[in-house]
Design a protein around this motif. Structure first.
Motif, short mmCIF file in Angstrom:
data_model
loop_
_atom_site.label_atom_id
_atom_site.label_comp_id
_atom_site.label_asym_id
_atom_site.label_seq_id
_atom_site.Cartn_x
_atom_site.Cartn_y
_atom_site.Cartn_z
N PHE A 57 -10.67 0.54 6.58
CA PHE A 57 -9.19 0.71 6.76
C PHE A 57 -8.81 -0.31 7.55
O PHE A 57 -7.51 -0.90 7.45
CB PHE A 57 -8.87 2.05 7.72
CG PHE A 57 -7.38 2.07 7.89
CD1 PHE A 57 -6.48 2.94 7.02
CD2 PHE A 57 -7.11 2.18 9.11
CE1 PHE A 57 -5.45 3.00 7.04
CE2 PHE A 57 -5.74 2.40 9.44
CZ PHE A 57 -4.84 2.87 8.41
N PHE A 58 -9.47 -0.90 8.61
CA PHE A 58 -8.89 -2.04 9.68
C PHE A 58 -8.77 -3.22 8.80
O PHE A 58 -7.90 -3.89 8.80
CB PHE A 58 -10.30 -2.17 10.56
CG PHE A 58 -9.67 -3.36 11.69
CD1 PHE A 58 -8.77 -3.51 12.60
CD2 PHE A 58 -10.34 -4.41 11.27
CE1 PHE A 58 -8.36 -4.45 13.13
CE2 PHE A 58 -10.03 -5.59 12.03
CZ PHE A 58 -9.36 -5.61 12.90
N TYR A 59 -9.83 -3.52 7.97
CA TYR A 59 -9.55 -4.75 7.09
C TYR A 59 -8.67 -4.66 6.00
O TYR A 59 -7.92 -5.53 5.85
CB TYR A 59 -10.93 -4.86 6.34
CG TYR A 59 -12.31 -5.40 7.16
CD1 TYR A 59 -11.82 -6.51 8.01
CD2 TYR A 59 -13.51 -5.24 7.06
CE1 TYR A 59 -12.94 -7.10 9.00
CE2 TYR A 59 -14.44 -5.85 7.67
CZ TYR A 59 -14.17 -6.82 8.68
OH TYR A 59 -15.04 -7.46 9.34
N THR A 60 -8.38 -3.57 5.36
CA THR A 60 -7.49 -3.62 4.22
C THR A 60 -6.09 -3.32 4.62
O THR A 60 -4.94 -4.15 4.43
CB THR A 60 -7.81 -2.32 3.30
OG1 THR A 60 -7.93 -1.21 3.91
CG2 THR A 60 -8.95 -2.67 2.56
N ASP A 61 -5.97 -2.34 5.92
CA ASP A 61 -4.55 -2.02 6.23
C ASP A 61 -3.89 -2.65 7.69
O ASP A 61 -2.86 -2.47 7.67
CB ASP A 61 -4.49 -0.35 6.38
CG ASP A 61 -4.39 0.22 4.94
OD1 ASP A 61 -5.17 -0.29 4.18
OD2 ASP A 61 -3.41 1.29 4.87
N VAL A 62 -4.87 -3.26 8.21
CA VAL A 62 -4.59 -3.73 9.61
C VAL A 62 -4.84 -5.15 9.68
O VAL A 62 -3.80 -6.01 9.90
CB VAL A 62 -5.06 -3.14 10.73
CG1 VAL A 62 -4.82 -3.85 11.95
CG2 VAL A 62 -5.15 -1.63 10.79
N TYR A 63 -6.09 -5.89 9.07
CA TYR A 63 -6.45 -7.17 9.14
C TYR A 63 -5.62 -7.81 8.02
O TYR A 63 -5.28 -9.13 8.11
CB TYR A 63 -8.04 -7.47 9.12
CG TYR A 63 -8.33 -8.78 9.54
CD1 TYR A 63 -7.93 -9.43 10.65
CD2 TYR A 63 -9.56 -9.20 8.59
CE1 TYR A 63 -8.48 -10.67 10.96
CE2 TYR A 63 -9.90 -10.43 8.82
CZ TYR A 63 -9.48 -10.99 9.93
OH TYR A 63 -9.97 -12.65 10.05
N HIS A 109 -10.33 -0.75 -5.83
CA HIS A 109 -9.67 -2.23 -6.46
C HIS A 109 -9.64 -2.16 -8.00
O HIS A 109 -8.70 -2.16 -8.49
CB HIS A 109 -10.59 -3.26 -6.17
CG HIS A 109 -10.29 -4.60 -6.79
ND1 HIS A 109 -9.33 -5.26 -6.66
CD2 HIS A 109 -11.01 -5.15 -7.89
CE1 HIS A 109 -9.09 -6.08 -7.29
NE2 HIS A 109 -10.12 -6.24 -8.39
N LEU A 110 -10.64 -1.15 -8.65
CA LEU A 110 -10.34 -1.03 -10.05
C LEU A 110 -9.45 -0.13 -10.37
O LEU A 110 -8.61 -0.35 -11.56
CB LEU A 110 -11.91 -0.53 -10.52
CG LEU A 110 -12.91 -1.59 -10.74
CD1 LEU A 110 -14.33 -0.94 -10.70
CD2 LEU A 110 -12.79 -2.82 -11.53
N SER A 111 -9.01 0.95 -9.51
CA SER A 111 -7.94 1.70 -9.89
C SER A 111 -6.59 1.18 -9.35
O SER A 111 -5.50 1.95 -9.89
CB SER A 111 -8.31 2.97 -8.96
OG SER A 111 -8.09 2.84 -7.85
N GLY A 112 -6.39 0.12 -8.69
CA GLY A 112 -5.33 -0.65 -8.56
C GLY A 112 -4.74 -0.08 -7.18
O GLY A 112 -3.49 -0.06 -7.06
N TYR A 113 -5.61 -0.05 -6.16
CA TYR A 113 -5.02 0.32 -4.80
C TYR A 113 -4.28 -0.81 -4.32
O TYR A 113 -4.61 -1.87 -4.24
CB TYR A 113 -6.38 0.47 -3.81
CG TYR A 113 -6.06 0.49 -2.30
CD1 TYR A 113 -5.71 1.82 -1.87
CD2 TYR A 113 -6.17 -0.28 -1.46
CE1 TYR A 113 -5.42 2.01 -0.57
CE2 TYR A 113 -5.95 -0.15 -0.43
CZ TYR A 113 -5.53 0.84 0.32
OH TYR A 113 -5.23 1.10 1.39
N VAL A 114 -3.21 -0.52 -3.57
CA VAL A 114 -2.26 -1.31 -2.89
C VAL A 114 -2.42 -0.72 -1.40
O VAL A 114 -1.51 0.30 -1.29
CB VAL A 114 -0.96 -1.66 -3.50
CG1 VAL A 114 -0.06 -2.53 -2.51
CG2 VAL A 114 -1.31 -2.01 -4.83
N ALA A 115 -2.49 -1.43 -0.27
CA ALA A 115 -2.62 -1.10 0.85
C ALA A 115 -1.04 -0.75 1.48
O ALA A 115 -0.10 -1.58 0.90
CB ALA A 115 -3.17 -2.04 1.80
N ASN A 116 -0.92 0.27 2.01
CA ASN A 116 0.53 0.64 2.59
C ASN A 116 1.62 0.93 1.67
O ASN A 116 2.56 0.63 1.88
CB ASN A 116 0.81 -0.28 3.72
CG ASN A 116 -0.26 -0.61 4.87
OD1 ASN A 116 -0.50 0.64 5.67
ND2 ASN A 116 -0.60 -1.51 5.27
#
Length: 445
Positions: A35-41, A387-394
């Motif tokens: 979560f830190f890497y994708t949504d914070v960093y 990633h394969l399902s199309g995740y976009v942070a926040n």
């Protein structure tokens, strides 16, 4: 005849607190680092997935290296104990650096993540593997080893729960709305406590029992022993499956409540129900004495699977009380499982001694190997599917991503518990205990 007890309570508690120290950092990695890497960093889910698998591949090699280092260490402090002294400080430093967010470009940020996370993985292995490898040298008393393992896991599980429940509130409090600062200040706090506890373990514990004629054997001889050590092979697979299950579920929890329940603030609440793991850990001493360790762990896996099924049912009907109840029951089973891991690894180390090989470093590396590979595969599976399902942070997630989050949170762990149960059925506890008891009877005579 049962051996007398050799350890006193200050040493037992200090041994247990070593796992608490490691888990202050480790639990932040397993639960919040993705979560830190994708949504914070600001890393993409695909970049995080590749980082996790590269780190875990490195950890496979590192576990073996640290195990060999332990088995070939000659010091006045013993074989495992000096690692607490030597590597505690760099472990904490790299933990802090992992949560630093430098103002680099995308490539620079990715390089920073690789250097810090890979370094953290190496030093985590260097301070965690000795906790398992030192256990069979603390006592020859089987019940005492069980008690020491339970104390260790109780301490570690308690800290896991504390970190899971209080990390996000601490991030909010210390960061004052800035999650980058919040995560950094929180890991600094945890790191200082961790350093003190690891060094305390070094000063308090003692390696008492070793067989000089079985120490420091050539790798070829160790390999021959491993091929004959069937219980070690089976418990190694169980450990890998357990941490794969844990990684997939824990890393997805925050995503499930943020994007499907639309309430990130529920994460500390649901994690609070994992305190039930302590119930499972406490039950181990009496249950193992009555049922044996294998049947006790099988019982734990069954309870965990039932709890996971209840949780999964709760996601289908979108009922939080059912999800919370499933988490509670699942955690009791997890406590029984994880509380027995180091104890059963210690049994396989002692089983190796019946073949003339005392290789506690390499055999104990199974634990860290399972942790590292399980976490790596779990991170890869979770981030890769996102990633394969199309995740976009926040951002609000599409239907495919919502299904992937639920799959990772509820259903994949259930299937892995079933597989774990089947694998453990092949653990030959009777053969192990018979050989160990005969060996130590011969040593005494």
């Amino acid at each position: 005849m049962q051996q007398p007890w050799q350890t006193a309570w200050p040493e037992r508690i200090s041994y247990g607190l070593s796992d608490a120290a490691d888990n202050l950092v480790f639990q932040m990695m397993t639960t919040y680092l993705l979560f830190f890497y994708t949504d914070v960093y600001g890393l993409s889910a695909s970049a995080a997935a590749i980082l996790f698998i590269v780190a875990r591949l490195a950890d496979v090699v590192e576990s073996l290296i640290i195990g060999i280092m332990i088995d070939h260490t000659h010091s006045r402090f013993g074989k495992s104990r000096p690692f607490f002294l030597w590597y505690a400080l760099p472990y904490v430093l790299f933990a802090v650096l992992t949560f630093v967010t430098p103002n680099f470009g995308d490539t620079g940020k990715l390089i920073w993540a690789y250097v810090t996370y890979l370094g953290l993985g190496f030093f985590y292995t260097a301070v965690n593997l000795p906790i398992t490898s030192i256990l069979p040298t603390l006592s020859k008393n089987d019940q005492e080893l069980t008690l020491l393992g339970v104390i260790r896991q109780f301490s570690g599980s308690a800290v896991q729960i504390i970190v899971a429940v209080f990390t996000l509130p601490l991030v909010a409090l210390l960061g004052r709305g800035n999650q980058q600062h919040g995560f950094l200040y929180t890991i600094i706090l945890f790191g200082i406590i961790s350093l003190a506890l690891i060094w305390n373990t070094f000063f308090q514990v003692k390696e008492r029992f070793s067989q000089p004629e079985a120490d420091h054997q050539p790798l070829g001889e160790v390999w021959q022993m491993l091929k004959k050590n069937q219980p070690w092979f089976v418990i190694s697979i169980v450990i890998l499956l357990y941490w794969l299950t844990t990684a997939i579920k824990n890393q997805t929890t925050i995503y499930y409540f943020k994007y499907l329940q639309h309430s990130e603030s529920l994460v500390p609440l649901v994690n609070g129900f994992t305190f039930a793991a302590l119930i499972g850990v406490v039950l181990i001493v009496s249950a193992a004495k009555r049922l044996g360790k294998k049947r006790t762990m099988l019982t734990g896996i069954a309870i965990a699977a039932i709890g996971q099924l209840i949780l999964a049912s709760g996601t289908l009907v979108q009922q939080l009380p059912i999800i919370f109840a499933g988490t509670f029951i699942n955690s009791i089973g997890n406590g029984l499982i994880i509380g027995l891991v180091s104890i059963m690894i210690a049994d396989t180390i002692r089983y190796g001694m019946t073949m003339g090989i005392q290789a506690e470093g390499i055999l104990a590396s199974t634990d860290d190997f399972g942790v590292n590979v399980g976490l790596g595969l779990g991170g890869l599976i979770t981030a890769g599917l996102f990633h394969l399902s199309g995740y976009v942070a926040n951002h609000p997630q599409n239907v495919a991503t919502q299904h992937m989050i639920t799959l990772n949170y509820a259903w994949l762990p259930l299937g892995l518990y079933i597989l774990m149960f089947i694998v453990l059925l092949f653990y030959n506890e009777t053969q192990l205990l018979t050989a160990v008891n005969q060996h130590f009877d011969n040593v005494r005579n």
